[in-house]
Design a protein around this motif. Structure first.
Motif, PDB file in Angstrom:
ATOM      1  N   ASP A  14       0.834  -1.214   0.000  1.00  0.00           N
ATOM      2  CA  ASP A  14       0.000   0.000   0.000  1.00  0.00           C
ATOM      3  C   ASP A  14       0.866   1.260   0.000  1.00  0.00           C
ATOM      4  N   GLU A  15       1.950   1.219   0.742  1.00  0.00           N
ATOM      5  CA  GLU A  15       2.876   2.353   0.800  1.00  0.00           C
ATOM      6  C   GLU A  15       3.464   2.633  -0.596  1.00  0.00           C
ATOM      7  N   ILE A  16       3.798   1.586  -1.310  1.00  0.00           N
ATOM      8  CA  ILE A  16       4.360   1.726  -2.659  1.00  0.00           C
ATOM      9  C   ILE A  16       3.293   2.258  -3.617  1.00  0.00           C
ATOM     10  N   ILE A  17       2.077   1.757  -3.502  1.00  0.00           N
ATOM     11  CA  ILE A  17       0.984   2.231  -4.360  1.00  0.00           C
ATOM     12  C   ILE A  17       0.728   3.711  -4.115  1.00  0.00           C
ATOM     13  N   GLU A  18       0.758   4.131  -2.857  1.00  0.00           N
ATOM     14  CA  GLU A  18       0.573   5.555  -2.538  1.00  0.00           C
ATOM     15  C   GLU A  18       1.691   6.398  -3.157  1.00  0.00           C
ATOM     16  N   ALA A  19       2.917   5.905  -3.106  1.00  0.00           N
ATOM     17  CA  ALA A  19       4.043   6.628  -3.713  1.00  0.00           C
ATOM     18  C   ALA A  19       3.854   6.711  -5.228  1.00  0.00           C
ATOM     19  N   ALA A  20       3.381   5.632  -5.841  1.00  0.00           N
ATOM     20  CA  ALA A  20       3.122   5.647  -7.288  1.00  0.00           C
ATOM     21  C   ALA A  20       2.015   6.631  -7.618  1.00  0.00           C
ATOM     22  N   LEU A  21       0.957   6.652  -6.814  1.00  0.00           N
ATOM     23  CA  LEU A  21      -0.133   7.611  -7.022  1.00  0.00           C
ATOM     24  C   LEU A  21       0.388   9.039  -6.988  1.00  0.00           C
ATOM     25  N   ARG A  22       1.211   9.352  -5.991  1.00  0.00           N
ATOM     26  CA  ARG A  22       1.779  10.699  -5.893  1.00  0.00           C
ATOM     27  C   ARG A  22       2.627  11.021  -7.117  1.00  0.00           C
ATOM     28  N   SER A  23       3.455  10.072  -7.508  1.00  0.00           N
ATOM     29  CA  SER A  23       4.344  10.295  -8.655  1.00  0.00           C
ATOM     30  C   SER A  23       3.543  10.460  -9.942  1.00  0.00           C
ATOM     31  N   PHE A  24       2.540   9.616 -10.157  1.00  0.00           N
ATOM     32  CA  PHE A  24       1.716   9.718 -11.364  1.00  0.00           C
ATOM     33  C   PHE A  24       0.988  11.056 -11.389  1.00  0.00           C
ATOM     34  N   ALA A  25       0.484  11.495 -10.217  1.00  0.00           N
ATOM     35  CA  ALA A  25      -0.246  12.762 -10.148  1.00  0.00           C
ATOM     36  C   ALA A  25       0.684  13.956 -10.429  1.00  0.00           C
ATOM     37  N   GLU A  26       1.920  13.872  -9.970  1.00  0.00           N
ATOM     38  CA  GLU A  26       2.874  14.976 -10.160  1.00  0.00           C
ATOM     39  C   GLU A  26       3.449  15.031 -11.568  1.00  0.00           C
ATOM     40  N   ARG A  27       3.748  13.855 -12.142  1.00  0.00           N
ATOM     41  CA  ARG A  27       4.503  13.824 -13.396  1.00  0.00           C
ATOM     42  C   ARG A  27       3.739  13.243 -14.580  1.00  0.00           C
ATOM     43  N   GLY A  28       2.632  12.581 -14.322  1.00  0.00           N
ATOM     44  CA  GLY A  28       1.948  11.839 -15.373  1.00  0.00           C
ATOM     45  C   GLY A  28       2.524  10.436 -15.461  1.00  0.00           C
ATOM     46  N   ILE A  29       1.800   9.549 -16.099  1.00  0.00           N
ATOM     47  CA  ILE A  29       2.232   8.153 -16.181  1.00  0.00           C
ATOM     48  C   ILE A  29       3.517   8.016 -17.006  1.00  0.00           C
ATOM     49  N   GLN A  30       3.509   8.603 -18.193  1.00  0.00           N
ATOM     50  CA  GLN A  30       4.643   8.435 -19.104  1.00  0.00           C
ATOM     51  C   GLN A  30       5.931   8.996 -18.523  1.00  0.00           C
ATOM     52  N   ARG A  31       5.844  10.133 -17.848  1.00  0.00           N
ATOM     53  CA  ARG A  31       7.057  10.789 -17.348  1.00  0.00           C
ATOM     54  C   ARG A  31       7.503  10.264 -15.978  1.00  0.00           C
ATOM     55  N   THR A  32       6.720   9.387 -15.401  1.00  0.00           N
ATOM     56  CA  THR A  32       7.120   8.808 -14.114  1.00  0.00           C
ATOM     57  C   THR A  32       7.980   7.580 -14.367  1.00  0.00           C
ATOM     58  N   SER A  33       9.132   7.569 -13.745  1.00  0.00           N
ATOM     59  CA  SER A  33      10.019   6.403 -13.851  1.00  0.00           C
ATOM     60  C   SER A  33       9.934   5.609 -12.546  1.00  0.00           C
ATOM     61  N   MET A  34      10.439   4.413 -12.588  1.00  0.00           N
ATOM     62  CA  MET A  34      10.495   3.624 -11.358  1.00  0.00           C
ATOM     63  C   MET A  34      11.393   4.326 -10.334  1.00  0.00           C
ATOM     64  N   ALA A  35      12.419   5.034 -10.803  1.00  0.00           N
ATOM     65  CA  ALA A  35      13.286   5.784  -9.887  1.00  0.00           C
ATOM     66  C   ALA A  35      12.480   6.859  -9.154  1.00  0.00           C
ATOM     67  N   ASP A  36      11.522   7.481  -9.850  1.00  0.00           N
ATOM     68  CA  ASP A  36      10.669   8.483  -9.200  1.00  0.00           C
ATOM     69  C   ASP A  36       9.843   7.851  -8.091  1.00  0.00           C
ATOM     70  N   VAL A  37       9.288   6.681  -8.360  1.00  0.00           N
ATOM     71  CA  VAL A  37       8.471   5.989  -7.361  1.00  0.00           C
ATOM     72  C   VAL A  37       9.338   5.585  -6.174  1.00  0.00           C
ATOM     73  N   ILE A  38      10.532   5.093  -6.461  1.00  0.00           N
ATOM     74  CA  ILE A  38      11.459   4.715  -5.388  1.00  0.00           C
ATOM     75  C   ILE A  38      11.772   5.917  -4.513  1.00  0.00           C
ATOM     76  N   GLU A  39      12.074   7.054  -5.155  1.00  0.00           N
ATOM     77  CA  GLU A  39      12.375   8.275  -4.401  1.00  0.00           C
ATOM     78  C   GLU A  39      11.172   8.728  -3.579  1.00  0.00           C
ATOM     79  N   SER A  40       9.985   8.720  -4.181  1.00  0.00           N
ATOM     80  CA  SER A  40       8.776   9.165  -3.484  1.00  0.00           C
ATOM     81  C   SER A  40       8.448   8.274  -2.289  1.00  0.00           C
ATOM     82  N   SER A  41       8.729   6.991  -2.424  1.00  0.00           N
ATOM     83  CA  SER A  41       8.393   6.049  -1.349  1.00  0.00           C
ATOM     84  C   SER A  41       9.392   6.083  -0.205  1.00  0.00           C
TER      85      SER A  41
END
Length: 196
Positions: A14-41
């Motif tokens: 759930d923590e990872i999904i929340e980080a992905a949600l934040r990253s997708f909302a900030e950058r969009g799906i295409q511009r979000t990398s796994m590194a962004d999700v890792i950083e956000s989480s």
């Protein structure tokens, strides 16, 4: 070595999904990398990849979370034996979507889906689930109101659900592109405009 509980794994997921949600909302799906999700989480790459193989799996998990929340809201409309109208169903769905931070990148996602077959496939899966959810609700209403429809309720619901669902993209597009769009008025009008 202590055993990792299923509750701990679910909480971490759930923590990872929340980080992905934040990253997708900030950058969009295409511009979000796994590194962004890792950083956000704030978690390690190993912790992320221990739960998700990549961005596609993360997107699917985010979409399932959003759909699960919308499903629960629609089910709550039917508590106590109430049968919501097609407009009430769609108003509930859009009201919930308007509270999701992820909703702001949906229009961008649709644009990406027009040119990227993998994203198109993911979007089609989400739409199929939404259409099925709406079709079930519209069918319940049609069965309770046979005098308001023409023909077989199941066939009517199958034809009506994609039309009712079409109000969603109209809402999200206008919300994203029109500065003076009144989303609350749009949602309030749905139960008055659609069959009741």
């Amino acid at each position: 070595m202590p055993k990792v509980t299923e509750e701990y794994r679910a909480a971490r997921r759930d923590e990872i999904i929340e980080a992905a949600l934040r990253s997708f909302a900030e950058r969009g799906i295409q511009r979000t990398s796994m590194a962004d999700v890792i950083e956000s989480s704030g978690l390690s790459a190993g912790a992320i990849y221990g739960h998700f193989a990549g961005k596609k799996e993360l997107f699917t998990a985010v979409a399932e979370r959003v759909l699960g929340t919308r499903t629960a809201e629609l089910e709550a409309l039917g508590e106590g034996g109430a049968i919501p109208s097609p407009g009430e169903l769609m108003a509930s769905l859009l009201g919930g979507m308007s509270r999701e931070p992820f909703a702001d990148v949906v229009v961008q996602l649709w644009g990406d889906a027009a040119i990227d077959p993998e994203i198109r496939s993911m979007v089609q899966g989400v739409f199929a689930k939404l259409r099925g959810l709406l079709e079930s609700g519209v069918l319940a209403w049609a069965l309770a109101n046979p005098d308001r429809i023409e023909g077989d309720p199941a066939e009517w619901a199958k034809r009506a659900a994609p039309v009712v669902l079409g109000f969603g993209p109209g809402f999200l597009l206008q919300r994203a592109l029109i500065d003076d769009f009144d989303g609350d008025a749009y949602i309030a009008m749905l139960p008055r405009l659609l069959p009741r």
